[in-house]
Design an enzyme around this catalytic site. Structure first.
Site, PDB file in Angstrom:
ATOM      1  N   ASP A  51      11.391  -0.836   5.215  1.00  0.00           N
ATOM      2  CA  ASP A  51      10.931  -1.082   3.850  1.00  0.00           C
ATOM      3  C   ASP A  51      12.014  -1.714   2.968  1.00  0.00           C
ATOM      4  O   ASP A  51      12.320  -1.201   1.882  1.00  0.00           O
ATOM      5  CB  ASP A  51      10.449   0.236   3.204  1.00  0.00           C
ATOM      6  N   GLU A 268      -0.801  -2.235   1.515  1.00  0.00           N
ATOM      7  CA  GLU A 268       0.395  -1.570   0.971  1.00  0.00           C
ATOM      8  C   GLU A 268       1.511  -2.609   0.842  1.00  0.00           C
ATOM      9  O   GLU A 268       1.305  -3.792   1.049  1.00  0.00           O
ATOM     10  CB  GLU A 268       0.843  -0.423   1.887  1.00  0.00           C
TER      11      GLU A 268
HETATM   12  O1  FUB Z   1       7.928   3.736   5.344  1.00  0.00           O
HETATM   13  C1  FUB Z   1       6.771   4.475   5.064  1.00  0.00           C
HETATM   14  C2  FUB Z   1       5.646   3.573   4.737  1.00  0.00           C
HETATM   15  O2  FUB Z   1       5.418   2.685   5.833  1.00  0.00           O
HETATM   16  C3  FUB Z   1       5.895   2.641   3.574  1.00  0.00           C
HETATM   17  O3  FUB Z   1       5.802   3.251   2.339  1.00  0.00           O
HETATM   18  C4  FUB Z   1       4.872   1.619   3.875  1.00  0.00           C
HETATM   19  O4  FUB Z   1       4.998   0.443   3.136  1.00  0.00           O
HETATM   20  C5  FUB Z   1       5.074   1.404   5.358  1.00  0.00           C
HETATM   21  O5  FUB Z   1       6.138   0.556   5.602  1.00  0.00           O
END
Ligand code: FUB
Length: 370
Positions: A51, A268
């Site tokens: 991330d 996301e």
């Molecule tokens: O790293 C945990 C979660 O996985 C993140 O918040 C999302 O964007 C995905 O990468």
């Protein structure tokens, strides 16, 4: 892209060749599958990172990253965001990587922010971002509170790599995951956030957390998709200045993307950058594993879908940032090259290029198709 998928595409290519009468290749059923050839190598190998939110502060690049932990996942969470709690991602602190430029040696900064020092947070410190204003650095991070609801917190420091001190409460009115803070040319700051399934966007309709809400996207395929959230931040960067609203992502006809449009709809990993005066909102499509982007004329949207930035990486998730450094643009992203496990990721970087019309050239994270 998984190794399995790599093998599958090779098999399909072989079938295609045979159908075209290209002549049989010598069959060797026992030959090992070719190793993936990656476009980029992990920035660091001493710690698992994911991330990546990259910023240029004081002429140096700082990458704010999740710190993946080796605690094993519950079996049901191996497909981490398929109607699941994302419980495989048990992160408890953050890592910052700094470098003079994207190709320079990387310094790893630890002791950035630990969950033990965040009074309201109980577990799962997910994708962070950072911002700078008036001599202070702000770290924004999602975590679950004791009721199991994702909230977004903020922590401050006088140094870009911390240590950061967390505020005692999460940002009022915050929910879900993956904050991305964008400071516009006029000094106004906006937070984009949200994530489906494990990220709980669908459990927060109207901004109110429903613990019994659906685990995955409850909408019919022809209903409007869940959209990312956007809210202006107060001048002190510590709270929202307004109630979060949806940032619409629309197709070329101006129609909001639909829930069934898995290759394009928001899942996301929000990110915002500006190029030639336009707002480029980019994000992950989740189960179809693309990083894509949409362009608008206002920080609130609507954003018109434009195309893919990154094809699927090895591993279920990827999450990115786009940053300009000394006149060149860079895409930071993550895959699972080091571990081959979806919850143990490593951050990478590659250069990003625009076409003359402002569209972004799609990047393939593997070299095998070239
Ligand atoms: O790293 C945990 C979660 O996985 C993140 O918040 C999302 O964007 C995905 O990468």
């Amino acid at each position: 892209m998984t190794r399995h998928a790599n093998r599958l595409s090779l098999a399909i290519a072989a079938l295609g060749m045979a159908a075209l009468g290209a002549g049989p290749a010598p069959a060797n059923q026992d030959a090992p599958a070719p190793k993936p050839r990656y476009l980029s190598q992990p920035l660091v190998t001493s710690v698992y990172t994911a991330d990546p939110s990259a910023h240029v502060f004081g002429g140096k690049i700082y990458v704010y990253a999740s710190h993946d932990t080796e605690e094993g996942p519950p079996l049901a969470d191996v497909e981490p965001f398929k109607n699941s709690e994302g419980g495989a991602f048990k992160m408890r602190d953050y890592v910052v990587l700094s470098m003079a430029n994207p190709q320079a040696p990387v310094q790893v900064h630890r002791n950035v922010l630990d969950i033990a020092d965040v009074p309201w947070a109980a577990r799962q410190m997910w994708a962070p971002d950072a911002a700078y204003r008036n001599g202070a650095y702000y770290l924004y991070f999602p975590a679950k509170d004791r009721a199991g609801a994702f909230r977004i917190g903020v922590a401050t420091s006088k140094q870009p790599a911390g240590p950061f001190k967390a505020r005692p409460e999460p940002i009022k009115g915050s929910f879900s995951i993956d904050p991305a803070v964008f400071v516009d040319d006029d000094g106004k700051s906006y937070m984009y956030f949200g994530g489906l399934s494990g990220g709980q966007l669908q459990k927060n309709v109207g901004g109110v957390y429903d613990p019994n809400g659906p685990g995955g996207d409850p909408r019919a395929k022809d209903e409007q998709a869940f959209m990312p959230q956007v809210a202006k931040l107060r001048g002190d960067m510590l709270e929202f200045a307004e109630k979060p609203r949806e940032a619409l992502i629309v197709d070329e006809k101006g129609k909001p993307l639909l829930s069934g449009d898995g290759d394009r709809r928001f899942f996301e990993a929000s990110w915002m950058h500006k190029y030639r005066g336009k707002y480029y909102f980019s994000y992950s499509t989740g189960g179809s594993h693309f990083l894509v982007y949409a362009v608008g004329s206002s920080p609130y949207g609507p954003f018109t879908y434009k195309g893919k930035i990154l094809l699927p990486v090895q591993g279920w998730t990827t999450h990115h940032s786009i940053v300009k450094d000394k006149g060149r643009w860079w895409l930071f992203y993550a895959d699972t090259q080091l571990s081959d496990k979806t919850w143990l990721r490593n951050v990478k970087v590659t250069e990003l290029f625009y076409n003359p019309d402002g569209t972004i050239r799609t990047i393939d994270p593997f070299l095998h198709r070239k």
